[in-house]
Design an enzyme around this catalytic site. Structure first.
Site, mmCIF file in Angstrom:
data_model
loop_
_atom_site.group_PDB
_atom_site.id
_atom_site.type_symbol
_atom_site.label_atom_id
_atom_site.label_comp_id
_atom_site.label_asym_id
_atom_site.label_seq_id
_atom_site.Cartn_x
_atom_site.Cartn_y
_atom_site.Cartn_z
ATOM 1 C CG HIS A 163 46.716 71.466 31.898
ATOM 2 N ND1 HIS A 163 46.505 71.023 33.174
ATOM 3 C CD2 HIS A 163 47.776 72.304 31.950
ATOM 4 C CE1 HIS A 163 47.399 71.578 33.968
ATOM 5 N NE2 HIS A 163 48.191 72.354 33.254
ATOM 6 C CG ASP A 216 53.361 76.778 27.880
ATOM 7 O OD1 ASP A 216 53.733 77.822 28.441
ATOM 8 O OD2 ASP A 216 53.648 75.648 28.291
HETATM 9 N N1 ACO Z 1 47.579 67.113 20.502
HETATM 10 C C1 ACO Z 1 46.989 65.984 20.076
HETATM 11 N N2 ACO Z 1 46.549 65.006 20.889
HETATM 12 C C2 ACO Z 1 46.705 65.180 22.198
HETATM 13 C C3 ACO Z 1 47.309 66.333 22.731
HETATM 14 C C4 ACO Z 1 47.758 67.323 21.825
HETATM 15 N N3 ACO Z 1 48.339 68.432 22.284
HETATM 16 N N4 ACO Z 1 47.357 66.247 24.088
HETATM 17 C C5 ACO Z 1 46.778 65.068 24.397
HETATM 18 N N5 ACO Z 1 46.383 64.413 23.263
HETATM 19 C C6 ACO Z 1 45.677 63.138 23.191
HETATM 20 C C7 ACO Z 1 46.601 61.965 23.454
HETATM 21 O O1 ACO Z 1 47.188 61.480 22.258
HETATM 22 C C8 ACO Z 1 45.641 60.983 24.078
HETATM 23 O O2 ACO Z 1 44.876 60.415 23.040
HETATM 24 P P1 ACO Z 1 44.387 58.854 23.127
HETATM 25 O O3 ACO Z 1 43.474 58.808 24.309
HETATM 26 O O4 ACO Z 1 43.736 58.602 21.820
HETATM 27 O O5 ACO Z 1 45.650 58.052 23.341
HETATM 28 C C9 ACO Z 1 44.720 61.862 24.918
HETATM 29 O O6 ACO Z 1 44.721 63.114 24.247
HETATM 30 C C10 ACO Z 1 45.161 62.027 26.371
HETATM 31 O O7 ACO Z 1 46.509 62.516 26.362
HETATM 32 P P2 ACO Z 1 47.601 62.187 27.483
HETATM 33 O O8 ACO Z 1 48.963 62.326 26.890
HETATM 34 O O9 ACO Z 1 47.258 60.874 28.145
HETATM 35 O O10 ACO Z 1 47.307 63.341 28.525
HETATM 36 P P3 ACO Z 1 48.271 63.769 29.696
HETATM 37 O O11 ACO Z 1 47.409 64.313 30.737
HETATM 38 O O12 ACO Z 1 49.186 62.645 30.056
HETATM 39 O O13 ACO Z 1 49.202 64.891 29.034
HETATM 40 C C11 ACO Z 1 49.913 66.996 28.213
HETATM 41 C C12 ACO Z 1 48.976 66.256 29.182
HETATM 42 C C13 ACO Z 1 51.365 66.497 28.421
HETATM 43 C C14 ACO Z 1 49.862 68.483 28.530
HETATM 44 C C15 ACO Z 1 49.461 66.710 26.762
HETATM 45 O O14 ACO Z 1 48.150 67.214 26.563
HETATM 46 C C16 ACO Z 1 50.419 67.294 25.717
HETATM 47 O O15 ACO Z 1 51.383 66.627 25.337
HETATM 48 N N6 ACO Z 1 50.172 68.560 25.251
HETATM 49 C C17 ACO Z 1 51.069 69.215 24.330
HETATM 50 C C18 ACO Z 1 52.276 69.786 25.083
HETATM 51 C C19 ACO Z 1 51.910 71.000 25.927
HETATM 52 O O16 ACO Z 1 51.233 71.909 25.480
HETATM 53 N N7 ACO Z 1 52.435 71.007 27.168
HETATM 54 C C20 ACO Z 1 52.238 72.133 28.100
HETATM 55 C C21 ACO Z 1 51.339 71.715 29.227
HETATM 56 S S1 ACO Z 1 50.986 73.059 30.272
HETATM 57 C C22 ACO Z 1 52.382 73.290 31.138
HETATM 58 O O17 ACO Z 1 53.107 72.421 31.471
HETATM 59 C C23 ACO Z 1 52.706 74.599 31.450
#
Ligand code: ACO
Length: 430
Positions: free
Chosen positions: A308, A365
């Site tokens: 998140h 979620d």
């Molecule tokens: N699985 C594996 N790796 C992940 C995940 C995940 N679910 N989420 C983040 N990471 C990793 C990224 O690859 C990144 O790694 P790095 O630093 O080695 O490049 C690091 O964690 C940071 O991730 P970002 O994408 O920069 O984080 P951001 O804050 O931009 O994204 C998000 C947040 C979109 C929720 C992300 O965690 C994600 O894609 N999660 C899965 C989708 C999801 O569950 N979305 C629902 C969110 S809640 C809502 O909207 C109701």
């Protein structure tokens, strides 16, 4: 409520030094006010994904992502989920205070009075293919709704627009499901409460079907909708504000919010979580394989329902839902192998260095889909359920923006990194 502040931040760049005012929120968050930065220094800020940008002042929701706190209008989410009804929370979020009994009664009455959609709108449903995604239908039908209602851009009309949307979107959501399974539309029933009426429109097979709303399911859905009702400046709420900032009408702003929510990185994650769990289950519950894939920088796969932008210790909604999933399945006498799988997946991920280092935890979620499944809601409808819950939040964001004395059309800047000026080359010479 916002504190007066005499402090300022100093920005020094080349031969220029400017004092920038700071704004302190009621929970102590401090922001540097850069509104005059460009006119005074020629500089702009760069913040892709807006992770560090305060786009507005707001009194609606407080989140402390470090401590896992979420409050609507000052009330803790755990208390609201336990003690309030969804209509009470809607009122709280949109109008800013908990309703008195008479106010709630009037509000619920207005919602019932306005729950029908124009008969001609049913023809639009008929035009969609049977396999249309209900989020596409929902967003289109909300825009279509605006053609049946006068939308003068007049604050004295805002309440009626708000009631129209809160009352009719649940009818549209249920009709989009009925259309997808080929059953007759069931009209709203003024004898039922908001959530019960939605369930009735979804699951009553025909006008003569003696379907009765199960109170366990009604209570569970109330809780789910409350937990989804508002979440400050996320992707869809910011979209609603962005579209609304052109003084486009509320219907078009909400329709845009639905589209923003649909994506798998936002509300679409609830459907994606179940699809991921189904895939892992079909693959022999090989959790480790999928955790390794999620960690692999060469793979696009992510653990859906994990991570998140704001919550970096835990998402309080996920904690409530994990417990609720157990309770609801027990009460309904159901067993779901995907719930056990989800719990084991959570445990493996939470003990893995990759997830610990990046502070990735289950989000709202991760468990919501398992509860929706138990309530009999098909996975294609999960994100629609999220939209139904989030509707009061979007409306409150739009209303707050329109009533804000600092209101301006939203228009970010950019840092241009393309070609500098060059002469046009005729096609024969390229
Ligand atoms: N699985 C594996 N790796 C992940 C995940 C995940 N679910 N989420 C983040 N990471 C990793 C990224 O690859 C990144 O790694 P790095 O630093 O080695 O490049 C690091 O964690 C940071 O991730 P970002 O994408 O920069 O984080 P951001 O804050 O931009 O994204 C998000 C947040 C979109 C929720 C992300 O965690 C994600 O894609 N999660 C899965 C989708 C999801 O569950 N979305 C629902 C969110 S809640 C809502 O909207 C109701």
């Amino acid at each position: 409520m916002q504190q007066e502040n005499e402090e300022f931040a100093v920005l020094k760049f080349r031969d220029k030094e400017v004092n920038l005012p700071v704004i302190v929120g009621t929970e102590g968050e401090i922001a540097v006010d850069i509104q005059k930065l460009r006119s005074r220094t020629g500089l702009i800020t760069y913040d892709p994904g807006y992770g560090n940008t305060g786009s507005c002042k707001s009194t609606i929701t407080f989140i402390n992502g470090e401590e896992g706190i979420l409050r609507y209008r000052g009330y803790d989410i755990r208390e609201l989920a336990e003690k309030a009804s969804f209509t009470e929370v809607m009122y709280l979020i949109v109008f800013g205070k908990l309703p008195k009994e008479s106010e709630l009664k009037e509000f619920e009455h207005d919602l019932k009075e306005n729950a029908m959609i124009h008969e001609d709108m049913k023809k639009f449903f008929e035009g969609f293919p049977a396999n249309a995604h209900p989020m596409a239908v929902l967003s289109s039908m909300i825009t279509a709704l605006s053609t049946f209602h006068p939308i003068p851009d007049d604050p004295s009309h805002f309440r009626q627009d708000i009631i129209n949307l809160l009352a009719k979107v649940k009818t549209i959501a249920a009709y989009s499901y009925k259309k997808s399974i080929g059953q007759p539309y069931i009209y709203p029933d003024p004898n039922l409460d908001y959530v019960g009426d939605f369930l009735n429109m979804m699951f009553k097979k025909s006008p003569n079907d003696p379907y009765k709303v199960n109170p366990v399911i009604e209570k569970a859905l109330n809780k789910l909708l409350i937990l989804h009702a508002e979440h400050e400046q996320n992707c869809s709420a910011s979209t609603v504000r962005m579209v609304g900032s052109s003084k486009g009408n509320l219907y078009s702003a909400i329709s845009a919010g639905v589209s923003a929510l649909w994506g798998p990185l936002h509300g679409g994650a609830n459907q994606a979580v179940i699809e991921m769990l189904e895939q892992i289950h079909a693959d022999g519950d090989n959790i480790e394989k999928y955790v390794e894939m999620a960690k692999d920088p060469n793979s696009d796969f992510r653990l859906m329902g994990f991570g998140h932008r704001v919550y970096k210790n835990f998402d309080p909604r996920a904690l409530i839902l994990k417990q609720a999933a157990d309770d609801i399945l027990n009460e309904l006498g159901l067993q779901d192998p995907l719930l056990d799988l989800a719990k084991r997946l959570e445990e493996v991920a939470l003990n893995d260095e990759y997830f610990i280092k990046r502070r990735l935890y289950p989000n709202v979620d991760f468990y919501s889909g398992i509860i929706y499944r138990a309530l009999g809601i098909p996975k294609e409808m999960f994100t629609v359920m999220f939209a139904l819950g989030r509707l009061p939040g979007w409306i409150a964001q739009w209303k707050e923006m329109r009533e804000d004395p600092d209101f301006r059309i939203h228009r970010p800047r950019q840092i241009y990194i393309g070609e500098t000026e060059r002469p046009f080359v005729p096609i024969s010479q390229r």
